[in-house]
Design a protein around this motif. Sequence first.
Motif, short mmCIF file in Angstrom:
data_model
loop_
_atom_site.label_atom_id
_atom_site.label_comp_id
_atom_site.label_asym_id
_atom_site.label_seq_id
_atom_site.Cartn_x
_atom_site.Cartn_y
_atom_site.Cartn_z
N ALA A 66 1.02 -1.19 -0.15
CA ALA A 66 -0.34 -0.24 -0.06
C ALA A 66 0.80 1.38 0.07
N GLY A 67 0.08 2.38 -0.40
CA GLY A 67 1.19 3.61 -0.44
C GLY A 67 0.56 4.85 0.14
N ALA A 68 1.41 5.82 0.16
CA ALA A 68 0.15 7.11 0.50
C ALA A 68 2.03 8.57 0.33
N TYR A 69 1.31 9.91 -0.74
CA TYR A 69 2.24 10.52 -0.70
C TYR A 69 1.78 11.59 -0.40
N THR A 70 2.65 12.46 0.32
CA THR A 70 1.87 14.04 0.57
C THR A 70 3.35 14.95 -0.46
N THR A 71 2.61 16.39 -0.94
CA THR A 71 3.59 16.82 -1.28
C THR A 71 3.62 18.27 -0.35
N LEU A 72 5.33 18.55 -0.41
CA LEU A 72 5.48 19.53 0.37
C LEU A 72 6.07 20.81 -0.03
N ALA A 73 6.14 20.37 -1.51
CA ALA A 73 6.01 21.73 -2.09
C ALA A 73 5.78 21.92 -3.44
N GLY A 74 5.27 22.37 -4.36
CA GLY A 74 4.78 22.10 -5.66
C GLY A 74 3.86 21.30 -5.07
N ARG A 75 3.22 21.02 -7.10
CA ARG A 75 2.06 20.12 -7.09
C ARG A 75 2.70 18.71 -7.95
N LEU A 76 2.11 17.58 -7.21
CA LEU A 76 2.16 16.79 -8.18
C LEU A 76 0.55 16.20 -8.89
N THR A 77 0.95 15.32 -9.92
CA THR A 77 -0.11 14.87 -10.86
C THR A 77 -0.16 14.07 -11.30
N GLU A 78 -1.04 12.48 -10.17
CA GLU A 78 -1.81 11.62 -10.30
C GLU A 78 -2.86 11.03 -11.28
N HIS A 79 -2.14 10.03 -12.68
CA HIS A 79 -3.14 10.19 -12.79
C HIS A 79 -3.23 7.82 -13.07
N SER A 80 -4.03 7.34 -12.00
CA SER A 80 -4.99 6.26 -12.01
C SER A 80 -5.51 5.60 -12.50
N TRP A 81 -5.62 3.95 -12.46
CA TRP A 81 -6.23 3.47 -13.01
C TRP A 81 -7.19 2.37 -12.58
N ASP A 82 -8.54 1.71 -12.77
CA ASP A 82 -9.18 0.70 -11.45
C ASP A 82 -10.29 0.23 -12.40
N GLY A 83 -10.11 1.13 -14.34
CA GLY A 83 -11.17 0.47 -15.17
C GLY A 83 -11.78 1.52 -15.92
N ALA A 84 -11.25 2.70 -14.99
CA ALA A 84 -11.38 4.15 -15.82
C ALA A 84 -10.10 5.24 -15.05
N GLU A 85 -10.22 6.15 -16.38
CA GLU A 85 -8.34 6.87 -15.77
C GLU A 85 -9.70 7.80 -14.52
N HIS A 86 -8.23 8.52 -13.47
CA HIS A 86 -9.15 8.88 -12.65
C HIS A 86 -7.62 10.16 -12.66
N VAL A 87 -7.47 11.17 -11.96
CA VAL A 87 -7.02 12.70 -12.50
C VAL A 87 -6.92 13.48 -10.87
N ARG A 88 -6.18 13.22 -10.58
CA ARG A 88 -6.27 13.64 -9.28
C ARG A 88 -4.55 15.16 -9.59
N SER A 89 -4.78 16.11 -8.34
CA SER A 89 -3.43 17.07 -8.12
C SER A 89 -3.77 17.29 -6.69
N ILE A 90 -2.52 16.90 -6.84
CA ILE A 90 -2.22 16.79 -4.72
C ILE A 90 -1.39 18.43 -4.79
#
Length: 177
Positions: A66-90
Motif C-alpha cells: 500500500a502507498g501514500a504520498y504528500t507534497t511538501l512543495a509544488g504540485r503533483l498530478t496523479e493519473h490512476s486506473w481502476d477500469g477508468a482513468e482518474h486524475v487528481r492534483s496533490i
Amino acid sequence: MTALTVLPLLQALRDFADDPDLLHLHDPHSLQRQRTELVRDDDLQIWLITWPPGAETGWHDHGAAAGAYTTLAGRLTEHSWDGAEHVRSIGTGDAWAFAPSHIHNVANLGAVAATSVHAYSPRLEAMTHYEKAGSCFEPIGVSDSGPRTVLRRNPDPRRTTGSGASWNSADRRGGAR
C-alpha cells in the motif's frame, strides 16, 4: 511482518512529513529527479523525492505494498486506473493513499520543482511498469523498489478526482475524499 493499512500509513506519512528540514535535503534546481530513502524496514519504507518540471514515473504499481504520498512543495498530478482513468492534483500539504495493486503515473506538470514524501507498507520489493494501450495496460517490465523517471512532453492539464483516502492542508485528519 505487520503491514500498515491505508489510514495508519497516512498517519505515519503525516508524522514524518512534518520535519521542516526535509525541504533542505535536495537541490530544487536540479534537472534530475532526486530520491533519498529515509526509512527502510520490513513494515515501512519512506522516500523523499524532488521532481523537476516535466518529470513523471510512467505507469506502474507497487506490487503488494500500500502507498501514500504528500507534497511538501509544488504540485503533483496523479493519473490512476481502476477500469477508468482518474486524475487528481496533490498540492502542497495534500496527501493521497492507495491500496496494493494501485496502477498510477505521478508527474510534476508545473513550472517549478515539486518535493514529496512517499510511504509504502510493506516495503517495496518490486514494481511492475505498464504501457497504456487504449483502455488496457500491458506489463512492460518489473523493477526493484526504485521507480524510474521519464520526462513528459505533452502534459495533460485535466484535473478530476477519484475515490481514495487523502488529507489536505485544511483537513489533516485523513479519511475519504
